[in-house]
Design a protein around this motif. Structure first.
Motif, PDB file in Angstrom:
ATOM      1  N   TYR A  22     -11.266  -6.377  18.375  1.00 52.56           N
ATOM      2  CA  TYR A  22     -11.410  -7.417  17.348  1.00 52.56           C
ATOM      3  C   TYR A  22     -12.587  -8.341  17.657  1.00 52.56           C
ATOM      4  O   TYR A  22     -13.414  -8.630  16.783  1.00 52.56           O
ATOM      5  N   GLU A  23     -12.684  -8.810  18.892  1.00 55.54           N
ATOM      6  CA  GLU A  23     -13.750  -9.737  19.263  1.00 55.54           C
ATOM      7  C   GLU A  23     -15.123  -9.110  19.042  1.00 55.54           C
ATOM      8  O   GLU A  23     -16.042  -9.755  18.517  1.00 55.54           O
ATOM      9  N   GLU A  24     -15.267  -7.863  19.427  1.00 53.21           N
ATOM     10  CA  GLU A  24     -16.546  -7.170  19.253  1.00 53.21           C
ATOM     11  C   GLU A  24     -16.905  -7.045  17.774  1.00 53.21           C
ATOM     12  O   GLU A  24     -18.057  -7.280  17.377  1.00 53.21           O
ATOM     13  N   ASP A  25     -15.928  -6.701  16.940  1.00 53.99           N
ATOM     14  CA  ASP A  25     -16.179  -6.568  15.506  1.00 53.99           C
ATOM     15  C   ASP A  25     -16.576  -7.904  14.883  1.00 53.99           C
ATOM     16  O   ASP A  25     -17.476  -7.977  14.025  1.00 53.99           O
ATOM     17  N   LEU A  26     -15.902  -8.979  15.290  1.00 50.69           N
ATOM     18  CA  LEU A  26     -16.243 -10.311  14.796  1.00 50.69           C
ATOM     19  C   LEU A  26     -17.678 -10.676  15.149  1.00 50.69           C
ATOM     20  O   LEU A  26     -18.449 -11.144  14.301  1.00 50.69           O
ATOM     21  N   GLN A  27     -18.034 -10.461  16.389  1.00 48.80           N
ATOM     22  CA  GLN A  27     -19.382 -10.806  16.842  1.00 48.80           C
ATOM     23  C   GLN A  27     -20.438  -9.953  16.162  1.00 48.80           C
ATOM     24  O   GLN A  27     -21.529 -10.435  15.825  1.00 48.80           O
ATOM     25  N   ASP A  28     -20.120  -8.696  15.905  1.00 57.17           N
ATOM     26  CA  ASP A  28     -21.051  -7.818  15.186  1.00 57.17           C
ATOM     27  C   ASP A  28     -21.238  -8.284  13.739  1.00 57.17           C
ATOM     28  O   ASP A  28     -22.350  -8.232  13.197  1.00 57.17           O
ATOM     29  N   ALA A  29     -20.150  -8.730  13.106  1.00 52.84           N
ATOM     30  CA  ALA A  29     -20.237  -9.216  11.725  1.00 52.84           C
ATOM     31  C   ALA A  29     -21.114 -10.460  11.646  1.00 52.84           C
ATOM     32  O   ALA A  29     -21.952 -10.597  10.733  1.00 52.84           O
ATOM     33  N   SER A  56     -23.454 -11.334  13.796  1.00 55.60           N
ATOM     34  CA  SER A  56     -24.830 -10.923  14.108  1.00 55.60           C
ATOM     35  C   SER A  56     -25.500 -10.275  12.910  1.00 55.60           C
ATOM     36  O   SER A  56     -26.699 -10.472  12.669  1.00 55.60           O
ATOM     37  N   LYS A  57     -24.734  -9.505  12.135  1.00 55.25           N
ATOM     38  CA  LYS A  57     -25.292  -8.850  10.949  1.00 55.25           C
ATOM     39  C   LYS A  57     -25.734  -9.877   9.921  1.00 55.25           C
ATOM     40  O   LYS A  57     -26.830  -9.759   9.339  1.00 55.25           O
ATOM     41  N   VAL A  58     -24.903 -10.888   9.676  1.00 56.80           N
ATOM     42  CA  VAL A  58     -25.262 -11.921   8.704  1.00 56.80           C
ATOM     43  C   VAL A  58     -26.494 -12.689   9.171  1.00 56.80           C
ATOM     44  O   VAL A  58     -27.413 -12.959   8.376  1.00 56.80           O
ATOM     45  N   LYS A 101     -28.871 -11.617  11.097  1.00 61.41           N
ATOM     46  CA  LYS A 101     -30.028 -10.728  10.962  1.00 61.41           C
ATOM     47  C   LYS A 101     -30.435 -10.566   9.506  1.00 61.41           C
ATOM     48  O   LYS A 101     -31.630 -10.641   9.164  1.00 61.41           O
ATOM     49  N   ASP A 102     -29.449 -10.358   8.623  1.00 61.07           N
ATOM     50  CA  ASP A 102     -29.747 -10.165   7.203  1.00 61.07           C
ATOM     51  C   ASP A 102     -30.399 -11.402   6.592  1.00 61.07           C
ATOM     52  O   ASP A 102     -31.271 -11.295   5.712  1.00 61.07           O
ATOM     53  N   LEU A 103     -29.972 -12.581   7.022  1.00 61.86           N
ATOM     54  CA  LEU A 103     -30.529 -13.825   6.495  1.00 61.86           C
ATOM     55  C   LEU A 103     -31.809 -14.242   7.220  1.00 61.86           C
ATOM     56  O   LEU A 103     -32.486 -15.180   6.798  1.00 61.86           O
ATOM     57  N   ASP A 104     -32.102 -13.546   8.317  1.00 65.90           N
ATOM     58  CA  ASP A 104     -33.297 -13.851   9.123  1.00 65.90           C
ATOM     59  C   ASP A 104     -33.292 -15.308   9.594  1.00 65.90           C
ATOM     60  O   ASP A 104     -34.228 -16.076   9.348  1.00 65.90           O
ATOM     61  N   ILE A 105     -32.194 -15.667  10.257  1.00 66.13           N
ATOM     62  CA  ILE A 105     -32.029 -17.031  10.771  1.00 66.13           C
ATOM     63  C   ILE A 105     -32.158 -17.018  12.288  1.00 66.13           C
ATOM     64  O   ILE A 105     -31.574 -16.180  12.968  1.00 66.13           O
ATOM     65  N   ARG A 106     -32.930 -17.948  12.811  1.00 65.03           N
ATOM     66  CA  ARG A 106     -33.140 -18.019  14.252  1.00 65.03           C
ATOM     67  C   ARG A 106     -31.884 -18.558  14.938  1.00 65.03           C
ATOM     68  O   ARG A 106     -31.142 -19.355  14.365  1.00 65.03           O
TER      69      ARG A 106
END
Length: 318
Positions: free
Chosen positions: A167-174, A176-178, A180-185
């Protein structure tokens, strides 16, 4: 057969849905509050990764967690990544400033209020409304990601459980995806949560080293705090988060983390005071209007907004 009587042994065959006839207008979760045998049956369903989603015509309906996406409609406005569900709100109107950097506030869900606490509906328990208009009080160009705590009964406070060990890994991946998609530092991302959400925010904020504000987080579900197993987590996940939090900040702590608590709520305060205060800033709020855990957040809203805006904009809090 997927339908069972309340006093009948459940046969688990990895079926998508299981129905429990309670012969009662109350759902299985509500009945579990006063009946130990029903509570054990409910927790057996949780251990086998089934989530209560509806109670209708005296039947409590459970769905295998991995199939919950079939229950949601477009009206729910959920995004999904792996088995993680979240909402994402963009800045609008006067909250857009093309000359300012894009920012992201990641909101971990609080516990539901008393009226919805044992509701059979998943959003009521796992993503209840919380500070829905917070964007009005934040700096410009802030996107808001609200994470559902979709696990076991009332969520697991965003922590791995025996039924959902990644669960923790999936949360962190989600997250990270947002980002990356939003291109936020990274320096423009803030994790935020209250109570259950505070636990998720400080746990994942220290694990990934992001700016964090946690309000009276539930950092330990063991001992006298959770002796009655009110959140139905005993035996499903690790109890004490403090060792992991302290280890995380000992390894990496480049971004500021703040915890708001109150000495007036002694049980929670004692646990929070175990975090490494050299690495995490602790703000004790002694206030006569705070007499219980649920009162910490509503009595510290101005302080929360001040800290969130400082973190989002990079203003120095020291």
């Amino acid at each position: 057969m997927n339908k069972f009587e309340l006093n009948e042994n459940i046969i688990f065959e990895n079926q998508e849905r299981i129905y429990i006839n309670t012969n009662n207008e109350k759902n299985v979760l509500e009945l579990a509050r006063t009946n130990e045998k029903v509570k054990e049956k409910y927790k057996e369903l949780l251990r086998n990764d089934y989530i209560l989603y509806l109670h209708k015509e005296n039947v409590s309906r459970f769905c295998k967690r991995e199939n919950v996406n079939k229950l949601f409609t477009k009206e729910h406005k959920f995004h999904q990544y792996k088995d993680i569900f979240y909402r994402l709100k963009e800045p609008v109107g006067r909250k857009i400033n093309d000359k300012a950097t894009k920012k992201l506030l990641v909101v971990f869900a609080k516990m539901p209020g008393a009226e919805q606490y044992d509701s059979a509906k998943i959003p009521h328990r796992m993503l209840p409304p919380f500070f829905e208009d917070i964007g009005r009080s934040l700096a410009k160009n802030v996107y808001i990601m609200r994470l559902m705590d979709l696990n076991v009964s009332h969520g697991s406070h965003y922590i791995n459980t025996i039924n959902y060990p990644n669960y923790e890994e999936d949360l962190q991946d989600a997250i990270s995806k947002v980002i990356k998609d939003l291109d936020i530092r990274k320096e423009n991302v803030v994790f935020y949560g209250v109570s259950r959400g505070g636990a998720g925010a400080i746990y994942h904020g220290t694990a990934l080293d992001y700016k964090t504000l946690a309000v009276d987080p539930i950092v330990n579900i063991g001992g006298k705090l959770y002796g009655n197993d009110r959140r139905l987590l005993n035996g499903l996940r690790k109890e004490d988060l403090i060792p992991d939090i302290n280890e995380n900040v000992a390894n990496t702590n480049d971004f500021k983390k703040v915890v708001i608590c109150s000495e007036n709520v002694n049980n929670y305060y004692e646990q929070v005071m175990r975090v490494d205060s050299n690495k995490i800033q602790l703000l004790n709020m002694p206030d006569d209007n705070i007499t219980s855990h649920p009162q910490v957040s509503p009595n510290t809203v101005p302080e929360q907004l001040m800290i969130l805006n400082a973190l989002l904009t990079g203003f120095n809090l020291d």
